[in-house]
Design a protein around this motif. Structure first.
Motif, PDB file in Angstrom:
ATOM      1  N   ALA A  88       0.814  -1.215   0.000  1.00 11.78           N
ATOM      2  CA  ALA A  88       0.000   0.000   0.000  1.00 11.78           C
ATOM      3  C   ALA A  88       0.846   1.262   0.000  1.00 11.78           C
ATOM      4  O   ALA A  88       2.018   1.249   0.376  1.00 11.78           O
ATOM      5  N   ASN A  89       0.223   2.351  -0.450  1.00 16.77           N
ATOM      6  CA  ASN A  89       0.750   3.697  -0.279  1.00 16.77           C
ATOM      7  C   ASN A  89      -0.439   4.617  -0.009  1.00 16.77           C
ATOM      8  O   ASN A  89      -1.527   4.124   0.320  1.00 16.77           O
ATOM      9  N   ARG A  90      -0.279   5.914  -0.151  1.00 16.08           N
ATOM     10  CA  ARG A  90      -1.366   6.836   0.199  1.00 16.08           C
ATOM     11  C   ARG A  90      -2.586   6.705  -0.706  1.00 16.08           C
ATOM     12  O   ARG A  90      -3.714   6.882  -0.256  1.00 16.08           O
ATOM     13  N   GLN A  91      -2.379   6.400  -1.986  1.00 14.63           N
ATOM     14  CA  GLN A  91      -3.490   6.378  -2.929  1.00 14.63           C
ATOM     15  C   GLN A  91      -4.083   4.991  -3.186  1.00 14.63           C
ATOM     16  O   GLN A  91      -5.247   4.885  -3.546  1.00 14.63           O
ATOM     17  N   PHE A  92      -3.268   3.934  -3.052  1.00 15.18           N
ATOM     18  CA  PHE A  92      -3.717   2.598  -3.441  1.00 15.18           C
ATOM     19  C   PHE A  92      -3.347   1.539  -2.408  1.00 15.18           C
ATOM     20  O   PHE A  92      -2.354   1.658  -1.714  1.00 15.18           O
ATOM     21  N   VAL A  93      -4.174   0.490  -2.372  1.00 11.58           N
ATOM     22  CA  VAL A  93      -3.838  -0.755  -1.702  1.00 11.58           C
ATOM     23  C   VAL A  93      -3.923  -1.824  -2.782  1.00 11.58           C
ATOM     24  O   VAL A  93      -4.891  -1.863  -3.542  1.00 11.58           O
ATOM     25  N   VAL A  94      -2.899  -2.674  -2.876  1.00 13.99           N
ATOM     26  CA  VAL A  94      -2.885  -3.729  -3.890  1.00 13.99           C
ATOM     27  C   VAL A  94      -2.738  -5.076  -3.201  1.00 13.99           C
ATOM     28  O   VAL A  94      -1.827  -5.271  -2.396  1.00 13.99           O
ATOM     29  N   TYR A  95      -3.664  -5.982  -3.501  1.00  7.25           N
ATOM     30  CA  TYR A  95      -3.566  -7.368  -3.067  1.00  7.25           C
ATOM     31  C   TYR A  95      -3.101  -8.187  -4.261  1.00  7.25           C
ATOM     32  O   TYR A  95      -3.625  -8.017  -5.366  1.00  7.25           O
ATOM     33  N   VAL A  96      -2.132  -9.076  -4.044  1.00 13.82           N
ATOM     34  CA  VAL A  96      -1.569  -9.893  -5.120  1.00 13.82           C
ATOM     35  C   VAL A  96      -1.637 -11.358  -4.705  1.00 13.82           C
ATOM     36  O   VAL A  96      -1.208 -11.716  -3.615  1.00 13.82           O
ATOM     37  N   LEU A  97      -2.191 -12.182  -5.596  1.00 13.92           N
ATOM     38  CA  LEU A  97      -2.274 -13.623  -5.357  1.00 13.92           C
ATOM     39  C   LEU A  97      -1.610 -14.349  -6.513  1.00 13.92           C
ATOM     40  O   LEU A  97      -1.962 -14.120  -7.677  1.00 13.92           O
ATOM     41  N   ASP A  98      -0.631 -15.208  -6.209  1.00 16.99           N
ATOM     42  CA  ASP A  98       0.058 -15.979  -7.247  1.00 16.99           C
ATOM     43  C   ASP A  98      -0.889 -16.983  -7.882  1.00 16.99           C
ATOM     44  O   ASP A  98      -1.617 -17.686  -7.184  1.00 16.99           O
ATOM     45  N   LYS A  99      -0.860 -17.050  -9.204  1.00 15.94           N
ATOM     46  CA  LYS A  99      -1.631 -18.024  -9.979  1.00 15.94           C
ATOM     47  C   LYS A  99      -0.724 -18.557 -11.084  1.00 15.94           C
ATOM     48  O   LYS A  99      -0.841 -18.155 -12.235  1.00 15.94           O
ATOM     49  N   PRO A 100       0.217 -19.471 -10.755  1.00 15.72           N
ATOM     50  CA  PRO A 100       1.202 -19.910 -11.740  1.00 15.72           C
ATOM     51  C   PRO A 100       0.595 -20.580 -12.980  1.00 15.72           C
ATOM     52  O   PRO A 100       1.206 -20.586 -14.038  1.00 15.72           O
ATOM     53  N   GLU A 101      -0.617 -21.115 -12.868  1.00 17.29           N
ATOM     54  CA  GLU A 101      -1.227 -21.791 -14.013  1.00 17.29           C
ATOM     55  C   GLU A 101      -1.856 -20.817 -15.016  1.00 17.29           C
ATOM     56  O   GLU A 101      -2.207 -21.218 -16.119  1.00 17.29           O
ATOM     57  N   GLN A 102      -1.967 -19.550 -14.653  1.00 17.38           N
ATOM     58  CA  GLN A 102      -2.582 -18.545 -15.532  1.00 17.38           C
ATOM     59  C   GLN A 102      -1.580 -18.003 -16.537  1.00 17.38           C
ATOM     60  O   GLN A 102      -0.430 -17.762 -16.198  1.00 17.38           O
ATOM     61  N   GLU A 103      -2.042 -17.758 -17.777  1.00 17.95           N
ATOM     62  CA  GLU A 103      -1.128 -17.197 -18.776  1.00 17.95           C
ATOM     63  C   GLU A 103      -1.142 -15.668 -18.771  1.00 17.95           C
ATOM     64  O   GLU A 103      -0.253 -15.044 -19.321  1.00 17.95           O
ATOM     65  N   HIS A 104      -2.148 -15.041 -18.181  1.00 23.60           N
ATOM     66  CA  HIS A 104      -2.176 -13.585 -18.069  1.00 23.60           C
ATOM     67  C   HIS A 104      -2.799 -13.188 -16.736  1.00 23.60           C
ATOM     68  O   HIS A 104      -3.494 -13.977 -16.108  1.00 23.60           O
ATOM     69  N   PHE A 105      -2.522 -11.963 -16.324  1.00 22.36           N
ATOM     70  CA  PHE A 105      -3.040 -11.494 -15.043  1.00 22.36           C
ATOM     71  C   PHE A 105      -4.531 -11.192 -15.144  1.00 22.36           C
ATOM     72  O   PHE A 105      -5.082 -11.035 -16.223  1.00 22.36           O
ATOM     73  N   ARG A 106      -5.171 -11.139 -13.972  1.00 23.31           N
ATOM     74  CA  ARG A 106      -6.554 -10.667 -13.869  1.00 23.31           C
ATOM     75  C   ARG A 106      -6.576  -9.622 -12.762  1.00 23.31           C
ATOM     76  O   ARG A 106      -5.801  -9.702 -11.816  1.00 23.31           O
ATOM     77  N   VAL A 107      -7.465  -8.659 -12.895  1.00 25.21           N
ATOM     78  CA  VAL A 107      -7.483  -7.567 -11.918  1.00 25.21           C
ATOM     79  C   VAL A 107      -8.926  -7.185 -11.586  1.00 25.21           C
ATOM     80  O   VAL A 107      -9.803  -7.211 -12.443  1.00 25.21           O
ATOM     81  N   GLY A 108      -9.140  -6.878 -10.312  1.00 31.03           N
ATOM     82  CA  GLY A 108     -10.424  -6.365  -9.837  1.00 31.03           C
ATOM     83  C   GLY A 108     -10.182  -5.018  -9.178  1.00 31.03           C
ATOM     84  O   GLY A 108      -9.135  -4.780  -8.579  1.00 31.03           O
ATOM     85  N   PHE A 109     -11.157  -4.134  -9.307  1.00 31.29           N
ATOM     86  CA  PHE A 109     -11.029  -2.778  -8.753  1.00 31.29           C
ATOM     87  C   PHE A 109     -12.124  -2.550  -7.736  1.00 31.29           C
ATOM     88  O   PHE A 109     -13.257  -2.982  -7.919  1.00 31.29           O
ATOM     89  N   THR A 110     -11.783  -1.822  -6.678  1.00 28.11           N
ATOM     90  CA  THR A 110     -12.789  -1.468  -5.695  1.00 28.11           C
ATOM     91  C   THR A 110     -12.499  -0.077  -5.132  1.00 28.11           C
ATOM     92  O   THR A 110     -11.341   0.318  -4.982  1.00 28.11           O
ATOM     93  N   VAL A 111     -13.576   0.642  -4.888  1.00 23.34           N
ATOM     94  CA  VAL A 111     -13.508   1.977  -4.292  1.00 23.34           C
ATOM     95  C   VAL A 111     -14.599   2.033  -3.232  1.00 23.34           C
ATOM     96  O   VAL A 111     -15.776   1.822  -3.538  1.00 23.34           O
ATOM     97  N   GLY A 112     -14.212   2.296  -2.000  1.00 29.74           N
ATOM     98  CA  GLY A 112     -15.172   2.304  -0.896  1.00 29.74           C
ATOM     99  C   GLY A 112     -16.108   3.497  -0.931  1.00 29.74           C
ATOM    100  O   GLY A 112     -15.829   4.525  -1.546  1.00 29.74           O
TER     101      GLY A 112
END
Length: 117
Positions: A27-51
């Motif tokens: 995290a920093n002042r503007q963002f929090v990032v959660y990262v989960l390893d998925k070695p079987e995936q060929e590309h990343f996936r991302v979800g966004f949330t704003v409280g």
């Protein structure tokens, strides 16, 4: 305009919950990032949330569009075999697009998922 493909998005509530529970956080002042390893995936996936504390629906949706664009512009520089959840903090409202991009790059570097190639 190139839009982020659906295969790159996380929408399911259970997937969000799994990433929150099992993922590593950075995290920093503007963002929090959660990262989960998925070695079987060929590309990343991302979800966004704003409280709800960040603002009304119009504001939250604008920030999510901005975050989607930041990821789209930097797709090749992000580690591909992972799932991400990016949370916007209230401080993001005070920053312009360029400083938001710098801040997101900073938090991704802290999470060790930024590739300088």
């Amino acid at each position: 305009m190139i839009v982020m493909k659906k295969a790159y998005r996380i929408k399911d509530r259970d997937e969000f919950a799994m990433i929150f529970k099992q993922g590593k956080t950075s995290a920093n002042r503007q963002f929090v990032v959660y990262v989960l390893d998925k070695p079987e995936q060929e590309h990343f996936r991302v979800g966004f949330t704003v409280g709800k504390k960040v603002g009304n629906a119009v504001t939250r949706n604008r920030l999510k569009r901005q975050m989607r664009e930041l990821i789209r512009l930097n797709t090749t520089k992000i580690s591909q075999d992972k799932d991400y959840v990016i949370i916007a903090r209230k401080a993001l409202l005070d920053s312009d697009f360029i400083s938001a991009e710098k801040s997101l790059i900073h938090v991704l570097k802290r999470a060790n998922v930024w590739r300088n190639s």
